[in-house]
Enzyme design. Structure first.
Site, PDB file in Angstrom:
ATOM      1  N   TYR A 134       0.830  -1.199   0.000  1.00  0.00           N
ATOM      2  CA  TYR A 134       0.000   0.000   0.000  1.00  0.00           C
ATOM      3  C   TYR A 134       0.872   1.258   0.000  1.00  0.00           C
ATOM      4  CZ  TYR A 134      -4.051  -2.948   1.179  1.00  0.00           C
ATOM      5  OH  TYR A 134      -5.048  -3.892   1.186  1.00  0.00           O
ATOM      6  N   ALA A 193     -18.272  -0.283  -1.041  1.00  0.00           N
ATOM      7  CA  ALA A 193     -18.490  -0.283  -2.488  1.00  0.00           C
ATOM      8  C   ALA A 193     -18.108   1.043  -3.134  1.00  0.00           C
ATOM      9  CB  ALA A 193     -19.936  -0.653  -2.810  1.00  0.00           C
ATOM     10  N   GLU A 226     -23.464   7.457  -6.703  1.00  0.00           N
ATOM     11  CA  GLU A 226     -24.268   6.590  -7.564  1.00  0.00           C
ATOM     12  C   GLU A 226     -24.044   6.959  -9.035  1.00  0.00           C
ATOM     13  OE1 GLU A 226     -26.066   8.823  -5.303  1.00  0.00           O
ATOM     14  OE2 GLU A 226     -25.350   7.472  -3.745  1.00  0.00           O
ATOM     15  N   GLY A 276     -18.472   3.903  -2.244  1.00  0.00           N
ATOM     16  CA  GLY A 276     -19.479   4.951  -2.092  1.00  0.00           C
ATOM     17  C   GLY A 276     -20.645   4.870  -3.055  1.00  0.00           C
TER      18      GLY A 276
END
Length: 302
Positions: free
Chosen positions: A41, A213, A221, A215
């Site tokens: 990371y 997910a 969305e 957001g």
């Protein structure tokens, strides 16, 4: 993964460390005491930033569970990114993680992804050496199926304690695999059947990476289905006096296998929005859980 600033070769900055401190404090404030890392990371800077936070916080190491992963080598020049679970590589990566994290012991080490060239006897020998030296307390895997877990466990003298998989209201194949049996859609699902049940039966903790997910149901969305799901999530959150992020996590936590979300965010506000997923039991009824599932999949169950 969000700690440590950029993915480039720039050294860790004071701002990177301050951001890590803010994220860690937000997590502690809501009751989160397990922190998940990987050696890759931010090219190691995530572990280094966290290690700096530990060095500045007397007594913090004793209050937390520290988990990291190894087994992926990022692309470097002409060499592509590869998986590497050779025993000597595992030992080297763990030693490097211990240095960056500024700790004497890793509580849980996960093997990040399966390496087709790995010899399970060689892997197990390396893991047991780390365990016997007191450098790693427990071992687990990530992104592995039941057969791969069993194959490694047959050579290992201590039980594997965790399997980290991508699981969310968006990434539902782990759940759908069990209900698409004997349907035309089964072949396209791809999730290895029996993996969830194997972990559940053998007390291998299921850890969900990507549980929010990205957001998709809490402000980002992109499709009609995601918008409909986000609306339902918001309605349930309002009814239950909690945040949309909590409802999304509750959907995972409501499963009887005891799925533990790894929320992944370094944003203090987003971490705090997950508070009730730590402090309250999932408050979704049987019917609400199914409403979320069916709405997110965009069609009725088979």
């Amino acid at each position: 993964m969000g700690l440590g600033g950029s993915w480039d070769g720039e050294p860790l900055s004071a701002g990177d460390v301050a951001a890590a401190e803010a994220a860690v404090q937000a997590a502690l404030d809501v009751g989160i005491t397990m922190f998940d890392h990987a050696d890759i990371y931010r090219n190691g800077k995530a572990e280094a930033a966290f290690g700096e936070v530990l060095s500045r916080s007397a007594g913090l190491r004793e209050r937390i569970v520290l988990q990291t992963k190894c087994g992926i080598r990022l692309a470097d020049g002409d060499r592509p990114g590869i998986y590497d679970l050779r025993g000597r590589s595992i030992v080297q990566r763990v030693e490097e993680s211990l240095t960056r994290l500024r700790t004497d012991v890793i509580d849980v080490l996960l093997l990040h992804r399966p390496d087709p060239l790995a010899d399970p006897a060689d892997v197990a020998k390396a893991l047991m050496s780390l365990h016997e030296q007191g450098l790693v307390r427990h071992f687990g895997v990530s992104n592995m199926n039941a057969a791969q877990i069993d194959h490694l466990q047959a050579h290992l003298g201590v039980p594997l304690v965790a399997n980290q998989l991508e699981m969310s209201l968006h990434r539902r194949d782990w759940c759908e695999a069990g209900v698409l049996v004997n349907t035309p859609e089964a072949a396209a699902n791809g999730f290895p059947a029996g993996t969830v049940e194997h972990c559940w039966r053998n007390e291998i903790a299921l850890q969900a990476w990507g549980p929010l997910a990205q957001g998709r149901f809490t402000g980002r969305e992109e499709t009609a289905t995601e918008r409909a799901t986000a609306q339902l999530v918001a309605e349930l959150a309002a009814e239950k006096g909690t945040s949309p992020e909590t409802v999304v996590l509750w959907w995972l936590q409501r499963h009887p296998a005891g799925i533990a979300p790894v929320i992944g965010s370094a944003n203090p506000d987003r971490i705090r929005a997950c508070r009730d997923a730590v402090q309250r039991e999932p408050e979704l009824t049987h019917e609400e859980w199914y409403r979320l599932w069916i709405t997110a999949r965009g069609e009725a169950l088979p």
